[in-house]
Design a protein around this motif. Sequence first.
Motif, PDB file in Angstrom:
ATOM      1  N   ASN A 618       0.830  -1.203   0.000  1.00  0.00           N
ATOM      2  CA  ASN A 618       0.000   0.000   0.000  1.00  0.00           C
ATOM      3  C   ASN A 618       0.859   1.245   0.000  1.00  0.00           C
ATOM      4  OD1 ASN A 618      -2.660   0.555  -0.166  1.00  0.00           O
ATOM      5  ND2 ASN A 618      -3.164  -0.335   1.824  1.00  0.00           N
ATOM      6  N   VAL A 622       1.209   4.335  -2.736  1.00  0.00           N
ATOM      7  CA  VAL A 622       1.108   5.748  -2.380  1.00  0.00           C
ATOM      8  C   VAL A 622       2.329   6.500  -2.892  1.00  0.00           C
ATOM      9  CG1 VAL A 622       1.139   7.364  -0.438  1.00  0.00           C
ATOM     10  CG2 VAL A 622      -0.358   5.372  -0.387  1.00  0.00           C
ATOM     11  N   LYS A 623       3.488   5.840  -2.769  1.00  0.00           N
ATOM     12  CA  LYS A 623       4.731   6.464  -3.201  1.00  0.00           C
ATOM     13  C   LYS A 623       4.709   6.693  -4.722  1.00  0.00           C
ATOM     14  CE  LYS A 623       9.502   5.471  -3.127  1.00  0.00           C
ATOM     15  NZ  LYS A 623      10.386   4.316  -3.013  1.00  0.00           N
ATOM     16  N   ASP A 625       2.161   6.983  -6.596  1.00  0.00           N
ATOM     17  CA  ASP A 625       1.189   8.019  -6.888  1.00  0.00           C
ATOM     18  C   ASP A 625       1.811   9.399  -6.685  1.00  0.00           C
ATOM     19  OD1 ASP A 625      -1.485   8.345  -7.728  1.00  0.00           O
ATOM     20  OD2 ASP A 625      -1.905   9.233  -5.764  1.00  0.00           O
TER      21      ASP A 625
END
Lengths: 856, 61, 123
Positions: A618, A622-623, A625
């Motif tokens: 997850n 996020v990274k 993104d």
Amino acid sequence: MGVWEIAFLSIAYLGILFLLAFWAEKKKAQNKSLINNPLIYALSLAIYCSAWTYYGSVGQITSNGLSFLSVYLGPTLVMILAWGFVRKMVRIAKIHNITNIADFISTRYGKDSRIGLGVTLISLFAGIPYIGLQLKAIAQSFDLITQSTPSATFYQDPSFLLFISLTLFILVLGPRRFDSSEKHEGMIFTIAMESIIKLVAFLAIGIYISYQIYQGWEGTLQLHTISLPSIETNGGYGNWFIQFILCGIAFLFLPRVFHVAVVEIGEEENLKQASWIFPLYMLLINIFVIPLGIAGYALLNSSGLNSDLYVLGLPIHFHSKLLAFIVYLGGFSAASGMVIMETMAISSMISNNLIMPLLLRQKGFFSDNQNQLGSINQNIRRIMIVVIMILGYVHYRETESLVNLVSVGMTSFVIVAQFAPATILGIYWKKASRQGALTGILTGFIISAALLFLPNLGISTDVFRIEGLNPVSNATYWSITFNVLALYAVSITSKQNGKDANQSYLFVDVFEYSKNIENSTIWRGKARLRDLRQALSGFIGKINTEQRLKQIAKANNLSLSETYADPILVTQTEKILAGFVGSTSARLIISAISKEEQIGMSEVILLLQKSRDLQASNAELVKIDAQKNEFLTTVTHEIRSPITSIRSLSEIMVEHEDISQEERKTFLETIIQESDRLSRLVNQVLDLEKLAAGKVNFDMHSVDLGAVIEKAMMNFTAIAQQNQVGIQVDVSQKRTQRQIHGDFEKLVQVIINLLSNAIKNVEPSKGIIQVRLYENATHICIDVEDNGIGIDPKYHDQIFEKFKQVDNPNRKIDSSGLGLSISKKIIEMHQGTIHLESSLGHGAKFILKLPIQKTA
Amino acid sequence: MRNNKLLLVAIVFLGLLNFPILHFIDSKNSVLGIPFIYLYFLVVWLGAIVSTGIILNRNSK
Amino acid sequence: MRILIADDEPAILMSLDFLMRKEGHQVFVARDGEEAIQLIEKELPEVIILDIMMPKIDGYGVCQQAKALKTTYQPAVVFISAKIAESDIEKGYEMGADLYIPKPFSNRDLVKKINELYEKLKN
């Protein structure tokens, strides 16, 4: 003062406390919690300071000097470390809905009911005399202030009335029906108020004696010459050290302290301020112990008054009625506060770990009483409170003048300290096993009980007596040593089972797993939703049950319309139930309504790791993104610059017809350059995205890198001349005809990219760029080196990333910020490497290495 | 970092209030009528309280 | 009026320089933050036009140093930047900017705003 006068005032005092409690509960109902703040929390911790502190310390001065201080210095030591240690316990208790020390330890060790039962019985054993002690303090101070003698029959004794009122007070404010959090807002508020009263009362008498009567410490201390302060002559350093440590570790495991410190805490943050406020409280309440002790001894010893009552004896001696009453009230606060919390805590332990499990194990009990388990539980607790109070009272009546306050307290300390190894190791050491914990606690308990009580029965334990240690220190030394040894030895030799291992992970890594634990379901089996509903509504009522289930289902995307419940629902239900009946009984209820499968240890760890991996992937998403967003921001920013100049220059030419031919030409040339830059940028973005997506076709042939350099130079010589930069090409070090396998045009592009970078980094007219071609056994290499400003090594990793134009002191390294990442991608497609050697001020050298084509 | 500092305070606190350091303090002299060792206890105790408060209220983690 | 313009894009510098001279101002140009500060210290221009992303010292830094130079010297600062997120603009004003003009800009608009600022300064 008269007997009935004091009795009435005492009960009225309880009445006021009750009103305060009621007010606090009402505030809580309006969501304005009075107790969820650091000050009230710290004051509630002062429940630690019981009648023993209030009356006992002063009594000790003449016989034991300063040794009473260890009782407060030990807990201070623990509070200094509370932010690390106690916070961990608080977090664990919150996650598992743990409400007492027995539940805490048994939950850690695989919800082992034997451990919970052991801890409960030991706490009861240590708690009864301690409660008796407080009741004794209440009765004796009552007798002293009213100048009456205790009656031989208890029901004729006026202090019995106080005992009854106190019991009623606890029953009314105590056990809850519909509140699983086990938070007693009103009770904690009154405890905090009582803490204020006992401090103020003690300071008042201290100041009165030391300053009002004797004008300062010097005067007071001259009343009597005793070899007062030395630690060396009052038990010695060995006893001092052991008691220091003993009081530290026993402090948190006293049932009442555990309850206020760990269960009733509002937010973890409260610990931060309480870590210093509570030690400060202990310091303040001890300041006047010495002058009071000496004045008491000098003035009252001859009257034969028990030294434990000097504090109250002094104002009576000086005929200060008001002060005497205040002191009495302070002592009553200290004693009653302790009794209230201790009976509450022990009654919940007995109910959770002894009686409910016994009932639930009986055939048919669960199915017959499913709907009223909540009220049964509540009634059990009420009965237990009454039983504990009576036991305490009986203990005090039967042993009335045998022992002084401090020795009973110390004995309790040694016994509850036996919980410390299993708890402390349990939250820091995963290997601590249930067998180990059980053996450790029992060993420690048996040794301490034997050493402390056998002498009372006439059996000598002198063989084990270490020279220089008093009985308490001696018992502490042996029991704790063997407790720890047994726990350690058994833990490393016995195997943990699945549940045990699961809990060890959840406890030790609580801060790491906090989020996941909420939903960790180490449970496999089948339970009907209908049964879960019924079990829950027995405790929290039908409406609340539906609400809670809906909340859980919504948070986890579950359906409530199926016959069998999702494991998450089962786990959560068990947790809610644990808040009422403890983990042992909750486990029994769940197993009564479900068919459970055993889960092995390896499976448990696998499950936990899975949830951690999920979290990691997850974070990775996020990274990515964030990188994408950064990329977009930078692209738009990069596009904006050429557009700005194109627009501005064109506007100038439209609006200012009077500009010179020369200027017009410069402007138009700039516009063309900027347009080129724009289209180059767009192409590069597209190239890079294609490369990243693997959509570019590589036209792979045998390639001579010498020819690649030649082609790149053809395009570049003119630009180099324009910038007055010298380029030197050296291909002499490549002596063989070996080639690589690659796409000729793409490789030319890489060299051009590197050359353009170099040109921007050197100073015009001084700049020299060297291109070298050479080979080793496996690779053919190209160096592109400049003598420009160089690149700080700390940026070397970044510069191949998109748009990472290093904040170079002079200029951007890479005009668009994309050339180097494109080059890197291309080289990687050739199974080659590209890296940079450079430092600030010493030029930059890019080194390409491409694998030599294997000759067929 | 914060927990390490607190651990240091705890160790110093324990060290100052035990043998052998306590041995040098353990005399019968008094200051302003207050026994010196008692004053020593209060000062060390207050020192530990203040340091704990400061460490926990500073912003660094 | 004396104006300092700092931007690391030569083309933008060229057009701003032209525009401001046409308005009759005396113009100094800088290619990075350090050069800008040196010029400000020497010339004390009334208006400073700054790009934000510049080498050596960024526009924010130049702005702060210029404002702190002397108590008697209070230049007007105009940011012209491709950073157009609301948070960037807010930050610019927090740094003490009098104007924040996003890139790309219209010449007429820019000149009008700077003249207005100049009028305000005079009063």
